[in-house]
Each structure stands twice: as C-alpha cells, then as structure tokens.
Motif scaffolding. Sequence first.
Motif, PDB file in Angstrom:
ATOM      1  N   VAL A  23       1.579   7.562  80.497  1.00  0.00           N
ATOM      2  CA  VAL A  23       2.718   8.465  80.588  1.00  0.00           C
ATOM      3  C   VAL A  23       3.897   7.824  79.863  1.00  0.00           C
ATOM      4  O   VAL A  23       4.209   6.645  80.094  1.00  0.00           O
ATOM      5  CB  VAL A  23       3.097   8.720  82.071  1.00  0.00           C
ATOM      6  N   ASP A  24       4.549   8.591  78.964  1.00  0.00           N
ATOM      7  CA  ASP A  24       5.707   8.031  78.272  1.00  0.00           C
ATOM      8  C   ASP A  24       6.968   8.223  79.114  1.00  0.00           C
ATOM      9  O   ASP A  24       6.924   8.804  80.207  1.00  0.00           O
ATOM     10  CB  ASP A  24       5.854   8.620  76.866  1.00  0.00           C
ATOM     11  N   ASN A  26       9.343  10.186  78.856  1.00  0.00           N
ATOM     12  CA  ASN A  26       9.736  11.586  79.053  1.00  0.00           C
ATOM     13  C   ASN A  26       8.822  12.305  80.037  1.00  0.00           C
ATOM     14  O   ASN A  26       8.981  13.499  80.280  1.00  0.00           O
ATOM     15  CB  ASN A  26       9.722  12.329  77.705  1.00  0.00           C
ATOM     16  N   GLY A  27       7.850  11.557  80.593  1.00  0.00           N
ATOM     17  CA  GLY A  27       6.939  12.163  81.558  1.00  0.00           C
ATOM     18  C   GLY A  27       5.782  12.891  80.925  1.00  0.00           C
ATOM     19  O   GLY A  27       5.109  13.690  81.591  1.00  0.00           O
ATOM     20  N   ASN A  28       5.515  12.651  79.649  1.00  0.00           N
ATOM     21  CA  ASN A  28       4.389  13.301  78.981  1.00  0.00           C
ATOM     22  C   ASN A  28       3.172  12.392  78.961  1.00  0.00           C
ATOM     23  O   ASN A  28       3.304  11.173  78.798  1.00  0.00           O
ATOM     24  CB  ASN A  28       4.772  13.646  77.532  1.00  0.00           C
ATOM     25  N   LYS A  48      -2.218  16.845  78.093  1.00  0.00           N
ATOM     26  CA  LYS A  48      -1.095  16.342  77.303  1.00  0.00           C
ATOM     27  C   LYS A  48       0.017  17.378  77.163  1.00  0.00           C
ATOM     28  O   LYS A  48       1.170  17.037  76.915  1.00  0.00           O
ATOM     29  CB  LYS A  48      -1.573  15.901  75.924  1.00  0.00           C
ATOM     30  N   GLU A  49      -0.321  18.649  77.336  1.00  0.00           N
ATOM     31  CA  GLU A  49       0.664  19.720  77.186  1.00  0.00           C
ATOM     32  C   GLU A  49       1.410  20.015  78.478  1.00  0.00           C
ATOM     33  O   GLU A  49       2.341  20.822  78.483  1.00  0.00           O
ATOM     34  CB  GLU A  49      -0.032  20.992  76.690  1.00  0.00           C
ATOM     35  N   PRO A  51       3.833  18.585  81.372  1.00  0.00           N
ATOM     36  CA  PRO A  51       4.712  17.481  81.754  1.00  0.00           C
ATOM     37  C   PRO A  51       4.336  16.910  83.117  1.00  0.00           C
ATOM     38  O   PRO A  51       3.782  17.612  83.973  1.00  0.00           O
ATOM     39  CB  PRO A  51       6.103  18.131  81.800  1.00  0.00           C
ATOM     40  N   TYR A  52       4.659  15.620  83.311  1.00  0.00           N
ATOM     41  CA  TYR A  52       4.294  14.911  84.541  1.00  0.00           C
ATOM     42  C   TYR A  52       4.764  15.652  85.797  1.00  0.00           C
ATOM     43  O   TYR A  52       4.008  15.825  86.745  1.00  0.00           O
ATOM     44  CB  TYR A  52       4.893  13.502  84.501  1.00  0.00           C
ATOM     45  N   ASP A  53       6.026  16.124  85.788  1.00  0.00           N
ATOM     46  CA  ASP A  53       6.557  16.818  86.972  1.00  0.00           C
ATOM     47  C   ASP A  53       5.787  18.094  87.267  1.00  0.00           C
ATOM     48  O   ASP A  53       5.567  18.443  88.425  1.00  0.00           O
ATOM     49  CB  ASP A  53       8.046  17.142  86.774  1.00  0.00           C
ATOM     50  N   GLU A  54       5.372  18.796  86.219  1.00  0.00           N
ATOM     51  CA  GLU A  54       4.609  20.027  86.411  1.00  0.00           C
ATOM     52  C   GLU A  54       3.195  19.730  86.897  1.00  0.00           C
ATOM     53  O   GLU A  54       2.612  20.511  87.654  1.00  0.00           O
ATOM     54  CB  GLU A  54       4.569  20.832  85.109  1.00  0.00           C
TER      55      GLU A  54
END
Length: 214
Positions: A23-24, A26-28, A48-49, A51-54
Amino acid sequence: MLSKSEKKYRSWITHYNSGVCIVDLNGNLVKVNEALEKMTGYSSQQLKEIPYDELIERFSIVFHTNVNINIFNAEAHRGEITLRNKHGERLYVTSTIVPIIVDEVVTGAFVILHNHTKETEARLLLTKTMKDLENMKYALDESAIVVSIDKEGYVTYVNDMFIEVSDYSKGEAIGAHYGDVGLNTEHEELLHTIREGSVWRGEVANRNKNGQIY
C-alpha cells in the motif's frame, strides 16, 4: 536488470501462500499477490483500483485489535480481523502490517493477511459441540439415572439422580462392580445386546442400598 535481492523480494511476494499487498502513502494497492486475489475473489487489477479506505468498507472488515492503528507510523502491527470476500464468505484473518522504510522515511506498507478460516471454524464448531453436549448432559442428568460402566463391569461414572435413588454415595459407587451397587446382573437379553455393541431398550429391576426395588 533486476538485482538478485529485488528478484528474491518479488518472488517472495508472488509465491507467498498468504495474501500480500503493498500500500502506498495515498492508500492505493500497488502490488498484489495471487494468494490475495484468491482470498478476496478480486483480480489484482480490480484490487489496485479500490482505495484502501474503500476496501475496508467493501470487505466489511472488522478489526478486533488495534482498531485505531495508523499503518504509516513506522511501526509493525499485528491483529485479528474478519472480512467478507467478493462472494460474501466470512473469513477469519490474522493481519500483519509492516512499514516500508527507505532512507529512514516511510514510503508505504506491506499488508500480509493469513487466512485461518478453516482452523477457526473447526475450533468454533468444537466449542459449540462441547457446549451442546454439556447442555444435553445437564438435561439428561436432570431427568434420568445415568451410570457409566467399563467393559469389565466396574462403574466409572454416576450422576446425582443415581445417588439419590440408590442411596449409594459417589465414593461407594465409582470403582465398584455394577452388581455390588444394586444394578441388575441377571438380565441376559440386556447383557447380550450390549456385548454385541448394540443399544438395548427396556425395563429392568435394580435394588437400592436398602434392598428396595426400583
């Protein structure tokens, strides 16, 4: 050309049998291995498409420990989570989060997910089965005389109702031959059936400690 250390690193991520992603900041998710694809039901590109929060919301992730951790604070974290994959199946997972530090700066994080659903479900089933057996034993003890006898005919267990009806104490009964605590030893059909390994049902006359039949 890739260095040997980088090749080993990529090979480790690709072939590790637990789910691994990078995870980078930016949360990706920038790197996903096959084990994580299989666990979640999503392809590498799909993951990968998102985001971590989602991802947290989509997988219905519940953190059972360290719920307020910051994955980018330069500290490793380990905890238990439950999640649901793309197919709605509940998974029990141990998560390990390790910061990626380059030149003393956190650039992202490794997230390693070990799926122990089968082991946990087996443990939960065993716990439930033991509880059910305990409840069944309690119900049986409250409603019937229960005596356990080994193959040599010696008593290994009696319940409270046996003690109440027979007037023998638990100390007198356990370890004694079943005939010595008033249980019928002359019922040939009963004995023959049990020795064959079958269940016998019927009526039998026993005697309590005072010689009274019950």
